[in-house]
Every structure is written in structure tokens, then in C-alpha cells.
Design a protein around this motif. Structure first.
Motif, PDB file in Angstrom:
ATOM      1  N   ASN A 100     122.704  67.851  66.730  1.00 33.07           N
ATOM      2  CA  ASN A 100     122.592  67.835  65.462  1.00 33.07           C
ATOM      3  C   ASN A 100     123.872  67.356  64.961  1.00 33.07           C
ATOM      4  O   ASN A 100     124.928  68.288  64.998  1.00 33.07           O
ATOM      5  CB  ASN A 100     122.105  69.132  64.887  1.00 33.07           C
ATOM      6  CG  ASN A 100     121.528  69.025  63.378  1.00 33.07           C
ATOM      7  OD1 ASN A 100     121.703  68.091  62.701  1.00 33.07           O
ATOM      8  ND2 ASN A 100     121.129  70.039  62.769  1.00 33.07           N
ATOM      9  N   ASN A 101     124.177  66.212  64.274  1.00 27.81           N
ATOM     10  CA  ASN A 101     125.150  65.898  63.443  1.00 27.81           C
ATOM     11  C   ASN A 101     126.403  65.837  64.581  1.00 27.81           C
ATOM     12  O   ASN A 101     127.538  66.167  64.321  1.00 27.81           O
ATOM     13  CB  ASN A 101     125.612  66.546  62.268  1.00 27.81           C
ATOM     14  CG  ASN A 101     124.525  66.536  61.154  1.00 27.81           C
ATOM     15  OD1 ASN A 101     123.757  65.359  61.055  1.00 27.81           O
ATOM     16  ND2 ASN A 101     124.432  67.452  60.332  1.00 27.81           N
ATOM     17  N   GLY A 102     126.058  65.479  65.498  1.00 28.25           N
ATOM     18  CA  GLY A 102     127.331  65.446  66.710  1.00 28.25           C
ATOM     19  C   GLY A 102     127.448  66.611  67.234  1.00 28.25           C
ATOM     20  O   GLY A 102     128.764  66.952  67.969  1.00 28.25           O
ATOM     21  N   LYS A 103     126.910  67.880  67.069  1.00 22.45           N
ATOM     22  CA  LYS A 103     127.134  69.151  67.438  1.00 22.45           C
ATOM     23  C   LYS A 103     126.074  69.561  68.388  1.00 22.45           C
ATOM     24  O   LYS A 103     124.841  69.256  68.237  1.00 22.45           O
ATOM     25  CB  LYS A 103     127.342  70.147  66.378  1.00 22.45           C
ATOM     26  CG  LYS A 103     128.493  69.862  65.536  1.00 22.45           C
ATOM     27  CD  LYS A 103     128.899  70.932  64.603  1.00 22.45           C
ATOM     28  CE  LYS A 103     129.989  70.800  63.833  1.00 22.45           C
ATOM     29  NZ  LYS A 103     131.285  71.323  64.022  1.00 22.45           N
ATOM     30  N   GLU A 104     126.177  70.416  69.401  1.00 27.21           N
ATOM     31  CA  GLU A 104     125.328  71.158  70.290  1.00 27.21           C
ATOM     32  C   GLU A 104     124.814  72.197  69.774  1.00 27.21           C
ATOM     33  O   GLU A 104     125.645  73.031  68.849  1.00 27.21           O
ATOM     34  CB  GLU A 104     125.928  71.417  71.628  1.00 27.21           C
ATOM     35  CG  GLU A 104     126.302  70.379  72.441  1.00 27.21           C
ATOM     36  CD  GLU A 104     126.855  70.958  74.060  1.00 27.21           C
ATOM     37  OE1 GLU A 104     126.689  72.267  74.321  1.00 27.21           O
ATOM     38  OE2 GLU A 104     127.293  70.244  74.820  1.00 27.21           O
ATOM     39  N   VAL A 105     123.379  72.367  69.753  1.00 26.80           N
ATOM     40  CA  VAL A 105     122.854  73.595  69.244  1.00 26.80           C
ATOM     41  C   VAL A 105     121.973  74.146  70.154  1.00 26.80           C
ATOM     42  O   VAL A 105     121.066  73.440  70.817  1.00 26.80           O
ATOM     43  CB  VAL A 105     121.825  72.978  67.848  1.00 26.80           C
ATOM     44  CG1 VAL A 105     121.102  74.146  67.341  1.00 26.80           C
ATOM     45  CG2 VAL A 105     122.640  72.408  66.868  1.00 26.80           C
ATOM     46  N   TRP A 106     122.189  75.487  70.634  1.00 28.48           N
ATOM     47  CA  TRP A 106     121.401  76.078  71.438  1.00 28.48           C
ATOM     48  C   TRP A 106     120.719  77.094  70.807  1.00 28.48           C
ATOM     49  O   TRP A 106     121.120  78.062  69.889  1.00 28.48           O
ATOM     50  CB  TRP A 106     122.519  76.845  72.695  1.00 28.48           C
ATOM     51  CG  TRP A 106     123.238  75.810  73.568  1.00 28.48           C
ATOM     52  CD1 TRP A 106     124.363  75.132  73.326  1.00 28.48           C
ATOM     53  CD2 TRP A 106     122.668  75.637  75.136  1.00 28.48           C
ATOM     54  NE1 TRP A 106     124.860  74.388  74.194  1.00 28.48           N
ATOM     55  CE2 TRP A 106     123.715  74.562  75.009  1.00 28.48           C
ATOM     56  CE3 TRP A 106     121.476  75.634  75.365  1.00 28.48           C
ATOM     57  CZ2 TRP A 106     123.192  73.780  76.532  1.00 28.48           C
ATOM     58  CZ3 TRP A 106     121.168  75.003  76.624  1.00 28.48           C
ATOM     59  CH2 TRP A 106     122.066  74.101  77.032  1.00 28.48           C
ATOM     60  N   VAL A 107     119.560  77.313  71.252  1.00 30.01           N
ATOM     61  CA  VAL A 107     118.709  78.417  70.662  1.00 30.01           C
ATOM     62  C   VAL A 107     118.325  79.480  71.849  1.00 30.01           C
ATOM     63  O   VAL A 107     117.852  79.014  72.925  1.00 30.01           O
ATOM     64  CB  VAL A 107     117.225  77.660  70.307  1.00 30.01           C
ATOM     65  CG1 VAL A 107     116.080  78.815  69.538  1.00 30.01           C
ATOM     66  CG2 VAL A 107     117.766  76.785  68.987  1.00 30.01           C
ATOM     67  N   TYR A 108     118.378  80.509  71.387  1.00 30.95           N
ATOM     68  CA  TYR A 108     118.082  81.887  72.209  1.00 30.95           C
ATOM     69  C   TYR A 108     117.187  82.614  71.871  1.00 30.95           C
ATOM     70  O   TYR A 108     116.960  82.607  70.421  1.00 30.95           O
ATOM     71  CB  TYR A 108     119.552  82.417  72.690  1.00 30.95           C
ATOM     72  CG  TYR A 108     120.529  81.607  73.284  1.00 30.95           C
ATOM     73  CD1 TYR A 108     120.835  81.907  74.750  1.00 30.95           C
ATOM     74  CD2 TYR A 108     121.492  81.188  72.412  1.00 30.95           C
ATOM     75  CE1 TYR A 108     121.981  81.503  75.193  1.00 30.95           C
ATOM     76  CE2 TYR A 108     122.632  80.322  73.053  1.00 30.95           C
ATOM     77  CZ  TYR A 108     122.971  80.617  74.417  1.00 30.95           C
ATOM     78  OH  TYR A 108     123.824  79.934  74.931  1.00 30.95           O
ATOM     79  N   LEU A 109     116.250  83.480  72.650  1.00 32.33           N
ATOM     80  CA  LEU A 109     115.218  84.176  72.344  1.00 32.33           C
ATOM     81  C   LEU A 109     115.487  85.705  72.687  1.00 32.33           C
ATOM     82  O   LEU A 109     115.907  85.833  74.024  1.00 32.33           O
ATOM     83  CB  LEU A 109     114.018  83.793  72.860  1.00 32.33           C
ATOM     84  CG  LEU A 109     112.757  84.610  72.567  1.00 32.33           C
ATOM     85  CD1 LEU A 109     112.432  84.667  70.841  1.00 32.33           C
ATOM     86  CD2 LEU A 109     111.438  83.970  73.252  1.00 32.33           C
ATOM     87  N   ALA A 110     115.589  86.721  71.728  1.00 30.55           N
ATOM     88  CA  ALA A 110     115.840  88.121  72.229  1.00 30.55           C
ATOM     89  C   ALA A 110     114.822  88.924  71.822  1.00 30.55           C
ATOM     90  O   ALA A 110     114.157  88.562  70.775  1.00 30.55           O
ATOM     91  CB  ALA A 110     117.155  88.500  71.750  1.00 30.55           C
ATOM     92  N   ARG A 111     114.556  89.971  72.625  1.00 33.20           N
ATOM     93  CA  ARG A 111     113.134  90.819  72.128  1.00 33.20           C
ATOM     94  C   ARG A 111     113.876  92.007  72.079  1.00 33.20           C
ATOM     95  O   ARG A 111     113.597  93.061  72.588  1.00 33.20           O
ATOM     96  CB  ARG A 111     112.326  90.940  73.530  1.00 33.20           C
ATOM     97  CG  ARG A 111     110.873  91.487  72.767  1.00 33.20           C
ATOM     98  CD  ARG A 111     109.926  91.211  73.849  1.00 33.20           C
ATOM     99  NE  ARG A 111     108.594  91.534  73.300  1.00 33.20           N
ATOM    100  CZ  ARG A 111     107.491  91.754  73.881  1.00 33.20           C
ATOM    101  NH1 ARG A 111     107.326  90.985  74.982  1.00 33.20           N
ATOM    102  NH2 ARG A 111     106.547  92.119  73.123  1.00 33.20           N
TER     103      ARG A 111
END
Length: 166
Positions: A100-111
Motif C-alpha cells: 500500500n503506497n509502496g509500503k508492506e502491510v502485514w495483517v495478524y490475528l490474535a485471540r
């Protein structure tokens, strides 16, 4: 986005995970609750559902379906695991990566509850955090030192979604 069989018959609404995070997910519109029997029929090898998030490798993509709040279900394609040096450390699972806009975007899930998750992460990251910001909740954005980017927390029912922007 092409959805797998069964899931493509249901109605989905694409919307941001939270107002402070520019990452979209597919929220189940109809039926209100996933048809677990249909999923079991087409994907008998996939664990989860009803009480824990559902995980399923389908046509080269790993999919996860989980309930964020009462009868609010989210579907996301999962990512392959990043190199260890890119992984954040903590009690969560990487589920998505994009640019996104030249940046890495990592999504994580926590419970885990938000405060408990942040407390456990501070043991490791306390010296690496430069500043905190509050958008939806207190200290829900961490600005890291150097080139570690920023981390945003979004509480979604019994889950916390973390978005790490590098």
C-alpha cells in the motif's frame, strides 16, 4: 476477488477492519451465519468453524473465516509466512500481506484481549517503541524506532487484528 466454491454463493460486503486501519476484509452479509454443513461437504479436510476460526487451503490460497462479534463473520485470504526477520513476535498469526503506497502491510490475528496482548508484546518491544498514539483505544498505535514501521491494534469482538506497516 475470486472466492472458493460455497463461499462465492454467499453475499459479502468489503469494508475496512476498523476506522483507523486501511485494510479491507470481506464481512458476511447473507447468510448471517456460515453454513457449516455446506463447507464440511465441499471441504471436509478443513478444520475449525463454529467455535474457532476456520482454516482451509483451496486452490493455492489459504482462507480463514472467523467470527469477530456475535454473527459478524470475516473472510480473508491468508498469506504465506514471511521470512522470520519480518515476523513480529507475539501470540498471533500472520493472515495477510499486501503493498500500500509502496509500503508492506502485514495483517495478524490474535485471540487474546487487547490489553493482555499489548502487555505481553511490551516485554519484547518496549525498547523498540518510539511513541504511542491513541485513535480508537488508548495506545492502539505503536510507532517503532528506526525502520520497524508502525503497528496498529483493532479490537474485533474476541479477536484483535494487528496491522504492521513497514
Amino acid at each position: 476477488m475470486d472466492l472458493p466454491v460455497v463461499l462465492d454463493d454467499w453475499s459479502w460486503v468489503e469494508q475496512p477492519i476498523s476506522s483507523s486501519i486501511s485494510v479491507n476484509a470481506l464481512f458476511l452479509d447473507a447468510p448471517k451465519v456460515p453454513d457449516w454443513e455446506a463447507l464440511e461437504q465441499f471441504y471436509p479436510y478443513c478444520p475449525g468453524g463454529k467455535t474457532i476460526f476456520w482454516l482451509c487451503p483451496i486452490d493455492g490460497t489459504d482462507w480463514t473465516l472467523f467470527e469477530v462479534e456475535n454473527e459478524q463473520w470475516v473472510l480473508m485470504p491468508m498469506t504465506s509466512f514471511p521470512p522470520k526477520e519480518k515476523l513480529l513476535k507475539g501470540p498471533f498469526t500472520p493472515i495477510s500481506k499486501h503493498e500500500n503506497n509502496g509500503k508492506e502491510v502485514w495483517v495478524y490475528l490474535a485471540r487474546y484481549p487487547l490489553k493482555q496482548l499489548q502487555t505481553s508484546m511490551m516485554f519484547y518491544y518496549s525498547q523498540k517503541v518510539d511513541a504511542f498514539q491513541s485513535i480508537e483505544k488508548e495506545n492502539d498505535v505503536w510507532i517503532f524506532k528506526e525502520d520497524m514501521g508502525r503497528l496498529m491494534f483493532s479490537e474485533q469482538g474476541e479477536y484483535v487484528i494487528l496491522v504492521h506497516i513497514l
